[in-house]
Design a protein around this motif. Structure first.
Motif, short mmCIF file in Angstrom:
data_model
loop_
_atom_site.label_atom_id
_atom_site.label_comp_id
_atom_site.label_asym_id
_atom_site.label_seq_id
_atom_site.Cartn_x
_atom_site.Cartn_y
_atom_site.Cartn_z
N SER A 23 0.87 -1.17 0.00
CA SER A 23 0.00 0.00 0.00
C SER A 23 0.91 1.22 0.00
O SER A 23 2.14 1.09 -0.11
N GLN A 24 0.32 2.38 0.18
CA GLN A 24 1.15 3.59 0.16
C GLN A 24 2.16 3.58 1.31
O GLN A 24 3.24 4.16 1.20
N ASP A 25 1.81 2.92 2.39
CA ASP A 25 2.66 2.98 3.58
C ASP A 25 3.25 1.63 3.99
O ASP A 25 3.86 1.54 5.05
N SER A 26 3.06 0.61 3.21
CA SER A 26 3.57 -0.70 3.64
C SER A 26 4.25 -1.43 2.49
O SER A 26 3.93 -1.19 1.32
N ARG A 27 5.16 -2.28 2.87
CA ARG A 27 5.94 -3.00 1.88
C ARG A 27 6.15 -4.44 2.36
O ARG A 27 6.13 -4.72 3.55
N LEU A 28 6.40 -5.30 1.38
CA LEU A 28 6.73 -6.69 1.68
C LEU A 28 8.02 -7.02 0.95
O LEU A 28 8.16 -6.70 -0.23
N SER A 29 8.96 -7.61 1.67
CA SER A 29 10.18 -8.07 1.01
C SER A 29 10.37 -9.55 1.31
O SER A 29 10.02 -10.02 2.39
N TYR A 30 10.89 -10.24 0.33
CA TYR A 30 11.15 -11.67 0.51
C TYR A 30 12.38 -12.05 -0.29
O TYR A 30 12.71 -11.41 -1.29
N GLY A 31 13.05 -13.05 0.20
CA GLY A 31 14.29 -13.44 -0.48
C GLY A 31 14.72 -14.83 -0.11
O GLY A 31 14.05 -15.53 0.66
N GLY A 32 15.85 -15.21 -0.65
CA GLY A 32 16.38 -16.54 -0.40
C GLY A 32 17.89 -16.54 -0.54
O GLY A 32 18.49 -15.58 -1.00
N SER A 33 18.47 -17.63 -0.09
CA SER A 33 19.92 -17.77 -0.19
C SER A 33 20.28 -19.24 -0.39
O SER A 33 19.56 -20.14 0.07
N VAL A 34 21.36 -19.45 -1.09
CA VAL A 34 21.90 -20.80 -1.29
C VAL A 34 23.40 -20.72 -1.04
O VAL A 34 24.07 -19.82 -1.54
N VAL A 35 23.90 -21.64 -0.24
CA VAL A 35 25.34 -21.72 0.02
C VAL A 35 25.78 -23.15 -0.26
O VAL A 35 25.19 -24.10 0.25
N ASP A 36 26.80 -23.27 -1.08
CA ASP A 36 27.34 -24.59 -1.39
C ASP A 36 28.84 -24.54 -1.14
O ASP A 36 29.54 -23.73 -1.74
#
Lengths: 476, 74
Positions: A192-205
């Motif tokens: 919305s104007q005042d809210s945000r969503l962030s998402y992510g991932g990681s891989v380590v080998d």
């Protein structure tokens, strides 16, 4: 109305866009009732999640937004020929506008040198085998038996490489070689104007571990974006596959009872508040909790068993609890100076293993009058208590040990200081070169007196490490 | 219990401060806050490399962000 800009320097383009948007926002504000409380062209906070998109969102100009590429090569080396690593890393950041941000990064480590195996120095030379060893033989060359976890005993003698440590010397396994590849990605989008969503991932080998993780965070602005509250969760799965197999915790080192790969998982949560205090000052406070479950041992760590006279009679693999709860509280304050900034952060952590720590860090950036060069000295102080089951050695114990025990220096009581300085040169608005040098000094706070002839040996050597980083940031 | 209370004190202070009219800025007063060095994003690579060292040499983790694992440690 969309504005198409000529292909000039990106800094100039952004300035033009910001000016157009600011004019539009000012006009919009002039049309509002005087008692309106709705923010207009409200800019943005400088929180971690959404740092500094241009304060022009209402005008939505069509702007050629470049990718910001941040690259570095870091070199780390410890004293006495211990661990060294070279790590090239690159990250890319793109602002799609409308608070949609993408961050991706890739890193590649190459490790070499030696790592302490956990045993203490002795008055006698000590012989160990590299982790790839499957069976040991006596100094006379006679094979000893090897008993696997199902109880089968063999006298097989293969795949082992002994190394001997002189008397009075910290046992270090020099066979450390490995690599690590890490990939991370994170995407933020507005809700919305005042809210945000962030998402992510990681891989380590890496050669003895594979890890995959994911995270998500919700952020909401209040009070004209002066306050941002964030809440998030993360999780991680790890598969541990040590060189030579996974030791059965607490068992006799000479028996080499090993399992196949083991795993652990990790779940955490985060709650944070970012507050703009004044035109020059923001503050942030984060709380994080975390729960680890599964195989949490260091598969290469062994513990010396000493008798009352101070002779080393045996070694066992360490044994840690298979769950760990961790908590951290973090407070950061940053203040803008006329030609730079000062940043002060404090952190307190505790965990269910009995490790409590405190950290204080201060950084100061100072620009030259032309604002094309800066110097950034930094200082960090860290102190931790030992884990409840930490012990540099065991006395009169017999394998397999019943309780928890680890001689891992990371779980001991110590304090550490980091002195650093960074020098940056801005070639233009889109290109920056930097070099950063840090020295890390870790000093043991353990005071356990060893028995017999072990007294007088340095059982608690610290770490002196140097870290050098060359950075290159550019827009594309 | 005491440590939990201590953890919550700064967050309560920040939230209380957020309600005060004397702190915070108007949107057009963000010139200094918008400087590159006032954003944590500009230093994210440095912090990531630092954390990799500290996570491998110290038992503590976390801070600004999630608590991390100890992967990649010799």
């Amino acid at each position: 109305m969309p504005v198409t800009l000529p292909p000039a320097g990106s800094a100039r383009r952004r300035l033009i866009a910001a000016s157009c948007a600011l004019l539009g926002a000012t006009a919009a504000r002039a049309q509002q009732p005087a008692d309106s409380t709705k923010p207009v062209a409200s800019g943005t906070s400088v929180s971690n999640a959404a740092s500094v998109p241009a304060p022009v969102e209402d005008a939505t100009p069509t702007v050629d937004r470049p990718w910001i590429l941040d690259s570095a090569i870091a070199y780390y080396r410890e004293n006495d020929g211990r661990v060294s690593s070279v790590e090239p890393v690159i990250s890319a950041h793109h602002d799609f506008g409308d608070e949609r941000l993408l961050d991706v990064s890739a890193s590649f480590d190459v490790l070499s040198g030696g790592s302490p195996n956990g045993a203490i120095p002795s008055r006698q030379p000590q012989t160990f085998v590299t982790p790839s060893g499957i069976a040991l033989k006596s100094p006379a060359g006679n094979p000893i038996t090897y008993t696997n976890t199902s109880g089968k005993t063999t006298s097989a003698l293969y795949k082992f490489s002994p190394y001997t440590v002189p008397a009075g010397t910290l046992p270090v396994d020099d066979s450390l070689h490995g690599h690590r590849i890490g990939l991370t990605g994170n995407y933020q989008r507005p809700l919305s104007q005042d809210s945000r969503l962030s998402y992510g991932g990681s891989v380590v080998d890496q050669s003895d571990l594979f890890s995959i993780g994911a995270n998500g965070k919700y952020s909401r602005d209040f009070f004209e974006q002066n306050t941002t509250v964030s809440a998030g969760v993360n999780g991680q799965l790890e598969s541990v596959k040590p060189t030579g197999g996974t030791p059965l915790p607490g068992t006799d080192y000479l028996l080499f009872q090993k399992l196949k790969s083991k795993s652990n998982h990790d779940f955490g949560a985060l709650l944070g508040v970012h507050q703009v205090i004044s035109r020059r000052w923001w503050s942030e406070f984060d709380l994080a909790i975390d729960k680890q479950l599964g195989y949490l041992n260091d598969p290469y760590d062994i513990i010396s068993i000493a008798n009352s006279a101070g002779s080393i009679s045996d070694y066992v693999f360490e044994r840690r609890p298979d769950d760990r709860s961790r908590r951290s509280a973090f407070l950061e304050n940053r203040y803008a100076l006329d030609r730079g900034m000062v940043d002060v952060s404090l952190r307190h952590t505790s965990d269910s293993w009995g490790v409590n720590s405190n950290t204080a860090e201060v950084r100061f950036r100072y620009w030259n009058p032309q604002r094309d060069r800066y110097l950034e000295p930094s200082f960090r102080w860290y102190k931790q208590s030992a884990a409840d089951f930490y012990t540099p050695f065991l006395t009169n114990a017999t394998a397999p040990i019943a309780g928890y025990a680890s001689s891992d220096q990371r779980l001991s009581a110590f304090h550490a200081l980091t002195f650093g300085v960074k020098y940056g040169v801005k070639l233009d608005d889109d290109r920056e070169f930097s070099v950063r040098v840090e020295e890390y000094r870790q000093t043991s706070d353990n005071r356990q007196t060893p028995p017999g002839v072990l007294q007088g040996l340095d059982l608690y050597p610290g770490i002196n490490a140097i870290f050098v980083q060359f950075g290159w940031r550019f827009a594309e | 219990m005491r440590s939990r209370v201590l953890f919550l004190v700064p967050i309560a202070v920040l939230l209380a401060a957020a309600g005060c009219t004397s702190i915070g800025v108007k949107p057009w007063q963000r010139d200094l806050l918008s400087r590159e060095e006032m954003s944590t994003r500009s230093e994210s690579l440095d912090r990531k490399l630092d954390q990799h060292v500290y996570v491998c040499k110290e038992a503590a983790s976390g801070g600004s962000g999630f608590i991390q694992g100890e992967y990649g440690c010799p």
